[in-house]
Write a protein that holds these residues in place. Sequence first.
Motif, PDB file in Angstrom:
ATOM      1  N   GLN A   1      20.266 -11.044 -11.613  1.00 28.14           N
ATOM      2  CA  GLN A   1      21.617 -11.557 -11.392  1.00 28.14           C
ATOM      3  C   GLN A   1      21.609 -12.995 -10.884  1.00 28.14           C
ATOM      4  N   GLN A   2      20.586 -13.352 -10.081  1.00 35.44           N
ATOM      5  CA  GLN A   2      20.491 -14.710  -9.538  1.00 35.44           C
ATOM      6  C   GLN A   2      19.037 -15.190  -9.600  1.00 35.44           C
ATOM      7  N   PRO A   3      18.557 -15.530 -10.780  1.00 36.67           N
ATOM      8  CA  PRO A   3      17.157 -15.937 -10.917  1.00 36.67           C
ATOM      9  C   PRO A   3      16.919 -17.334 -10.351  1.00 36.67           C
ATOM     10  N   SER A   4      15.715 -17.532  -9.838  1.00 36.94           N
ATOM     11  CA  SER A   4      15.310 -18.858  -9.360  1.00 36.94           C
ATOM     12  C   SER A   4      13.786 -18.909  -9.351  1.00 36.94           C
ATOM     13  N   ALA A   5      13.238 -20.116  -9.429  1.00 37.87           N
ATOM     14  CA  ALA A   5      11.787 -20.278  -9.451  1.00 37.87           C
ATOM     15  C   ALA A   5      11.158 -19.792  -8.147  1.00 37.87           C
ATOM     16  N   GLU A   6      11.829 -20.053  -7.036  1.00 35.48           N
ATOM     17  CA  GLU A   6      11.290 -19.644  -5.740  1.00 35.48           C
ATOM     18  C   GLU A   6      11.232 -18.126  -5.630  1.00 35.48           C
ATOM     19  N   GLU A   7      12.302 -17.466  -6.062  1.00 33.48           N
ATOM     20  CA  GLU A   7      12.330 -16.009  -5.977  1.00 33.48           C
ATOM     21  C   GLU A   7      11.328 -15.381  -6.936  1.00 33.48           C
ATOM     22  N   ALA A   8      11.143 -16.000  -8.089  1.00 37.51           N
ATOM     23  CA  ALA A   8      10.162 -15.488  -9.042  1.00 37.51           C
ATOM     24  C   ALA A   8       8.754 -15.546  -8.447  1.00 37.51           C
ATOM     25  N   LYS A   9       8.446 -16.642  -7.774  1.00 34.32           N
ATOM     26  CA  LYS A   9       7.136 -16.787  -7.145  1.00 34.32           C
ATOM     27  C   LYS A   9       6.943 -15.753  -6.048  1.00 34.32           C
ATOM     28  N   ARG A  10       8.005 -15.520  -5.254  1.00 33.42           N
ATOM     29  CA  ARG A  10       7.912 -14.530  -4.170  1.00 33.42           C
ATOM     30  C   ARG A  10       7.701 -13.128  -4.727  1.00 33.42           C
ATOM     31  N   LEU A  11       8.459 -12.771  -5.761  1.00 34.59           N
ATOM     32  CA  LEU A  11       8.351 -11.428  -6.338  1.00 34.59           C
ATOM     33  C   LEU A  11       6.986 -11.211  -6.977  1.00 34.59           C
ATOM     34  N   SER A  12       6.406 -12.265  -7.536  1.00 33.19           N
ATOM     35  CA  SER A  12       5.062 -12.152  -8.099  1.00 33.19           C
ATOM     36  C   SER A  12       4.043 -11.847  -7.004  1.00 33.19           C
ATOM     37  N   SER A  13       4.189 -12.504  -5.854  1.00 31.87           N
ATOM     38  CA  SER A  13       3.279 -12.257  -4.727  1.00 31.87           C
ATOM     39  C   SER A  13       3.472 -10.856  -4.164  1.00 31.87           C
ATOM     40  N   VAL A  14       4.722 -10.412  -4.076  1.00 33.73           N
ATOM     41  CA  VAL A  14       4.997  -9.057  -3.579  1.00 33.73           C
ATOM     42  C   VAL A  14       4.382  -8.016  -4.511  1.00 33.73           C
ATOM     43  N   PHE A  15       4.448  -8.273  -5.815  1.00 41.29           N
ATOM     44  CA  PHE A  15       3.837  -7.360  -6.791  1.00 41.29           C
ATOM     45  C   PHE A  15       2.340  -7.216  -6.502  1.00 41.29           C
ATOM     46  N   ASP A  16       1.657  -8.357  -6.334  1.00 41.29           N
ATOM     47  CA  ASP A  16       0.215  -8.321  -6.074  1.00 41.29           C
ATOM     48  C   ASP A  16      -0.096  -7.515  -4.822  1.00 41.29           C
ATOM     49  N   GLU A  17       0.704  -7.718  -3.792  1.00 43.20           N
ATOM     50  CA  GLU A  17       0.459  -7.008  -2.539  1.00 43.20           C
ATOM     51  C   GLU A  17       0.723  -5.514  -2.685  1.00 43.20           C
ATOM     52  N   LEU A  18       1.855  -5.164  -3.302  1.00 45.87           N
ATOM     53  CA  LEU A  18       2.223  -3.754  -3.438  1.00 45.87           C
ATOM     54  C   LEU A  18       1.217  -2.998  -4.291  1.00 45.87           C
ATOM     55  N   PHE A  19       0.814  -3.594  -5.407  1.00 46.31           N
ATOM     56  CA  PHE A  19      -0.049  -2.875  -6.333  1.00 46.31           C
ATOM     57  C   PHE A  19      -1.537  -3.162  -6.095  1.00 46.31           C
ATOM     58  N   SER A  20      -1.841  -3.633  -4.904  1.00 49.86           N
ATOM     59  CA  SER A  20      -3.225  -3.660  -4.422  1.00 49.86           C
ATOM     60  C   SER A  20      -3.433  -2.579  -3.372  1.00 49.86           C
ATOM     61  N   THR A  21      -2.440  -1.756  -3.163  1.00 50.37           N
ATOM     62  CA  THR A  21      -2.489  -0.700  -2.152  1.00 50.37           C
ATOM     63  C   THR A  21      -3.610   0.289  -2.452  1.00 50.37           C
ATOM     64  N   GLN A  22      -4.342   0.666  -1.401  1.00 59.67           N
ATOM     65  CA  GLN A  22      -5.359   1.716  -1.485  1.00 59.67           C
ATOM     66  C   GLN A  22      -4.941   2.840  -0.539  1.00 59.67           C
ATOM     67  N   THR A  23      -4.598   3.997  -1.100  1.00 61.83           N
ATOM     68  CA  THR A  23      -4.095   5.110  -0.286  1.00 61.83           C
ATOM     69  C   THR A  23      -5.165   6.123   0.061  1.00 61.83           C
TER      70      THR A  23
ATOM     71  N   TYR B   1      -5.833   8.531  -1.992  1.00 62.16           N
ATOM     72  CA  TYR B   1      -5.548   9.589  -2.971  1.00 62.16           C
ATOM     73  C   TYR B   1      -5.966   9.007  -4.322  1.00 62.16           C
ATOM     74  N   ALA B   2      -7.076   9.488  -4.861  1.00 66.43           N
ATOM     75  CA  ALA B   2      -7.733   8.847  -6.007  1.00 66.43           C
ATOM     76  C   ALA B   2      -6.828   8.716  -7.214  1.00 66.43           C
ATOM     77  N   ALA B   3      -6.097   9.780  -7.552  1.00 68.03           N
ATOM     78  CA  ALA B   3      -5.241   9.742  -8.740  1.00 68.03           C
ATOM     79  C   ALA B   3      -4.140   8.696  -8.585  1.00 68.03           C
ATOM     80  N   LEU B   4      -3.586   8.599  -7.380  1.00 62.16           N
ATOM     81  CA  LEU B   4      -2.541   7.609  -7.120  1.00 62.16           C
ATOM     82  C   LEU B   4      -3.124   6.191  -7.164  1.00 62.16           C
ATOM     83  N   ASP B   5      -4.276   6.003  -6.561  1.00 61.71           N
ATOM     84  CA  ASP B   5      -4.902   4.671  -6.570  1.00 61.71           C
ATOM     85  C   ASP B   5      -5.240   4.225  -7.986  1.00 61.71           C
ATOM     86  N   ASP B   6      -5.694   5.165  -8.813  1.00 60.05           N
ATOM     87  CA  ASP B   6      -5.992   4.839 -10.209  1.00 60.05           C
ATOM     88  C   ASP B   6      -4.724   4.427 -10.951  1.00 60.05           C
ATOM     89  N   ARG B   7      -3.621   5.130 -10.687  1.00 61.20           N
ATOM     90  CA  ARG B   7      -2.350   4.802 -11.329  1.00 61.20           C
ATOM     91  C   ARG B   7      -1.841   3.448 -10.870  1.00 61.20           C
TER      92      ARG B   7
END
Length: 575
Positions: free
Chosen positions: A440-462, A464-470
């Motif tokens: 709804q309100q795209p911007s270069a700054e927000e895109a950069k932030r969301l990219s960093s959040v993605f890396d952090e979120l999907f580097s999670t190690q729980t 639980y092997a099946a979840l970590d693999d997914r």
Amino acid sequence: MDSRRSDREPSSGNTNPENSPEAVKGDALWEQIQKLDLAGVEDERARAIIRLLLNVVEDLRGELKKAQQEIAYLRERLRRPQSGEGKPGDNSSPPQAPRSSEKERSEPKERTKREKLSRIKIDREVKLDVDRATLPADAKDKGYEEKVVQELRIATDNVKFLRKKYYSVSTGKTYLAPLPAGYSGEYGPNVRTLCVMFSHLCHMTEPKIGEWFANMGILISAGQISNFLTEGQEAFHREKEEIAEAGLSSSPWQHIDDTGTRMDGANWHCHVICNPLYTAYFTTERKDRLTVMDVLRNQRERVFRFNDEAMALMRQFGVSERMVDVLRNLLWEQELSETELDSWLDRQMPGLGVTARNHIVEASAIAAYHAEVGHPVVRLLVCDDAKQFKRVTEELGLCWIHDGRHYKNLAPWLVYHRQLLDGFQTKYWDYYKELLAYRQQPSAEEAKRLSSVFDELFSTQTGYAALDDRIAKTKANKGQLLMVLRHPEIPLHNNPAELGARGRVRKRVVSYGPRSEKGAKAWDTFQTLLGTARKLGVNFFHYLSDRISGTCQMASLASIIQQRAKDLQLGASWG
């Protein structure tokens, strides 16, 4: 009964295994495992070993559950012929648990009742009065109070046309007064329109359509209904082609999905392409990468080209450098038909293996498609991660909801693992909502932030092997899942194409499948007209009637798509 207990097979004999000392001891052990809190284990090595063992237990539990489902399914298949239930050729798979993420994705919305009265067309007005004899002497006239009642009249309109007839001796010919536009044979345009509408909008079978007409006083055979649905539809087929061409031209991105269709008893495939302005259906024998390009090219004749892009693709596909050099030296930048390419490969490379040949053909077809002029070239597909969609377009946007279903499929048994999964899924869908807000309100700054959040979120190690693999698999698809950061106008999901495919599923549930290629073409055409009319807000019955009656006063759906596309600017980020 506890779900774990129900998983055990009863032993032979009179002793109830669930009351045996071994079972009681096992129950106590399982309860301890379910209550296990790894945070309370101080020794790191012990915690790692316990985590490993929990994953082993989870894997074994999953294998057991899968085996039990297969056994139950096979038992049901063996039981059916004896009880006479089901169809002998029914090869359906075991039922799957619901995988919808609607609850996690949904945002609370304020419900407002839609005003209806202003949208009702008033056909006639009737004034009603009160019997004056029943009124008191001092009753005064206060005008009228409105009450709108919706009603439908269904009646026959069988016409006996008396056609003036002339005979000319000089020409030896008889001259008859022509029938009105839309009339041909024994049935008028409304009967033919209703046949199509009942079949494709109402999903009625041909026998049921005939039964309905019989109850209304129209005598019509099943064969005649079938002819109305499949024969003489060339004008509608042309409209379907125009809709697909206009839709493909209306945006540089498209949704795509496919579903099965039985054609004369054989397994064929229905491809659905769409965007906010249209939906188009294509039934084909195959669903490989070449067929996907056939669909995106609106089923024009295939063409092939060898250029730098084709050479690069061949290398990615694993074609040897020697073969690449041969093709570069002999066929550079030539557009070839399918017949010409096959003939050339047969002559110049007679010992070419099937796999290498397929890779050469696919690479040259993709290169020719991307170099095409005069027709729309789709630049981004929004789809799932099926291999036939990859490399066909410059970019690929993967569906977040499809990715989220993989997490739904995990269904861990251990409470500890369920808690880990639930916690991660909450973060997953919270991040999805952030992406929705970005659109709804795209911007270069927000895109950069969301990219960093993605890396952090999907580097999670729980742990639980099946979840970590997914999680790791989701991270590997970062570029395709975050395509919205480059093109905010594309959706985050492929629901429009999946809903389009669901329309074909409902059709085949009722009618099973077309019996000929002509029937399959009719299914594609009328489902395209129906799906597109819905998106454009065009009344499907009125549109059919306008065309079948020969009036042709309504604007074509293709022209409406073209006009709306100018207003919506669905490819703004492409410039």
